[in-house]
Design a protein around this motif. Sequence first.
Motif, mmCIF file in Angstrom:
data_model
loop_
_atom_site.group_PDB
_atom_site.id
_atom_site.type_symbol
_atom_site.label_atom_id
_atom_site.label_comp_id
_atom_site.label_asym_id
_atom_site.label_seq_id
_atom_site.Cartn_x
_atom_site.Cartn_y
_atom_site.Cartn_z
ATOM 1 N N ASN A 231 0.827 -1.199 0.000
ATOM 2 C CA ASN A 231 0.000 0.000 0.000
ATOM 3 C C ASN A 231 0.867 1.257 0.000
ATOM 4 N N TRP A 232 1.677 1.371 -1.032
ATOM 5 C CA TRP A 232 2.589 2.491 -1.239
ATOM 6 C C TRP A 232 3.017 2.468 -2.698
ATOM 7 N N VAL A 233 3.802 3.461 -3.104
ATOM 8 C CA VAL A 233 4.314 3.496 -4.476
ATOM 9 C C VAL A 233 5.794 3.146 -4.417
ATOM 10 N N ALA A 234 6.137 1.963 -4.927
ATOM 11 C CA ALA A 234 7.504 1.451 -4.832
ATOM 12 C C ALA A 234 8.157 1.417 -6.204
ATOM 13 N N GLY A 235 9.484 1.435 -6.201
ATOM 14 C CA GLY A 235 10.225 1.349 -7.450
ATOM 15 C C GLY A 235 11.387 2.308 -7.466
ATOM 16 N N THR A 236 11.718 2.789 -8.651
ATOM 17 C CA THR A 236 12.838 3.704 -8.846
ATOM 18 C C THR A 236 12.377 5.141 -8.673
ATOM 19 N N ASP A 237 13.085 5.915 -7.877
ATOM 20 C CA ASP A 237 12.729 7.311 -7.650
ATOM 21 C C ASP A 237 12.608 8.048 -8.981
#
Length: 546
Positions: A231-237
């Motif tokens: 429940n978040w936005v994950a990955g490469t900035d």
Amino acid sequence: MTRRTARRWLIAGTTAACVAAAALAATVENRPAVRQTDTTAAEELPLGAATLEETRTSRELAPGVTHIAIERGHRSAGDFWTVTIGLATNKAEAAELERKVRAAGYRPRRDRTAGPDPRGPLGRPLGWMVRVGRYADRAAADRAEDEITARGLPGHVQHTSEDGLATTGPWSLDVLVVDPARFRGRLRSELATGVVPGRETTSSVARRTGALAAVNAGYFVIGGEKHTPGNWVAGTDGDPAGVSVIGGELVSEAVNGRPALVVPAGNGRNTSVRRIETRITVAAADGASREVTGLNRRPGLIPNCGGVGNATPFSRPAHDYTCGNADEVIALTPAFGTSAPQGPGFQATLGADGRVTAVREGRGGPVPRLGTVLQGTGGGADWLRAHARVGAPLTVRGTVVDAGTRTPLELTPDTSVVNGGPLLLRDGKPALDPVRDGWSPQDIAGADRAGMYNDWYLRRNPRTAAGVTRDGRLLLLTVDGRRPGHSAGLSITETAEVMRGLGAVHAINLDGGGSTAMVVRDELQGHPSDPTGERPTGDTLVVLPQ
């Protein structure tokens, strides 16, 4: 921040029509060759009572490009600071929250949400915010929050002018109008830092590109510290969290079925709002092919969901939630930068001619300046092991498809596509469908989505939106928010109403909140809502001079 000192129109109650006519007449008299835009007709915005005072300041930045600053309303005497303990979606939940509040020594209050539950049945309320206290200033509310949390209750400070219910504002808005019939410059999207990783403020992008004006654009990953679905936005900035086309090149896959702003020509002609899908494949010389599930992102992390293949827990959009996929083939182009993400799996590197130049177990290493890296996990890694041979060709093809007509979009070097959502207007009518576009209040794996829906969708926030008028002009809107006394922000429903009031017939919401920013002639308009100032974002829409 810039002050607004150009020509002003005052609109109040029954004087609006007379003032609008006078403003239109003055424009025609001063610029006889210039067509009047829908927005400069000085019709009052559909915010609050019709008697609220509204001022507009208009200036032409270049032929076909106009900036309009709008101030409306005033602080409401009935609004105040409060501490919200939680959102209850039924009476039993509300009663339990109230019991806990009383047990901690406080008197609870129920405030209804500003809209219904979009899942139905029709008219069913989303719920109530259970709250404590009425405070005249933020400092007093902050002290109360500290005391409440010290007693074991959750709590966060909110201002009731932002609830989405009736208020007098105030509101502070900025509008850019681009008329392709007169504009001789270029309109395009620009990646922050020029590549997918990393972020840059709208002000910095405007300076770097020499833009007349610039507006923050699509959703993106912030931080990049999380590397698991949830429940978040994950990955490469900086990674666009949805479709992105820069200079005709597809650099990020779509959150399939979600709307996007499509700018096919450099001057903005034929700009449209469409629901978009992407189809990306890799084919081997022996005829075998496989779906490429992602473009220029980390394998296994699908920000905002809406992915393809074996996406889990589902393939529908879910805003600010990251879905997963253990069986992926991800394509990395030079738009990702020079270094590929590291991790387990299998990797093949392709040269500019599409032939495999290297293979390896494990992911990572350089991305060639004129080539592509394919990274596989699970079944995707097995496919690459079977078909990626040094010297053999692998053909990667990507297509952007109109989800409504199922027809591919023609991408030229002038084409830009910016992700967004929800869809606001279609054919001049509200087109809000929060469940379809990824804002369902249905909990996901125990994660509270009703609270997210209320805070993000129903309550007022800073907003950025784009729309197209019936005669093809592009409208770019930013609205300040989270600053009581300066600007209350807009709910999503209000954003749709404002865009229609400005003359849009098709419109889309873009990234907002702390990302909202408009720059005009190197000056940041309005006031960013983040305490640290203007937020670096993932991409920007720039209006470039001739």
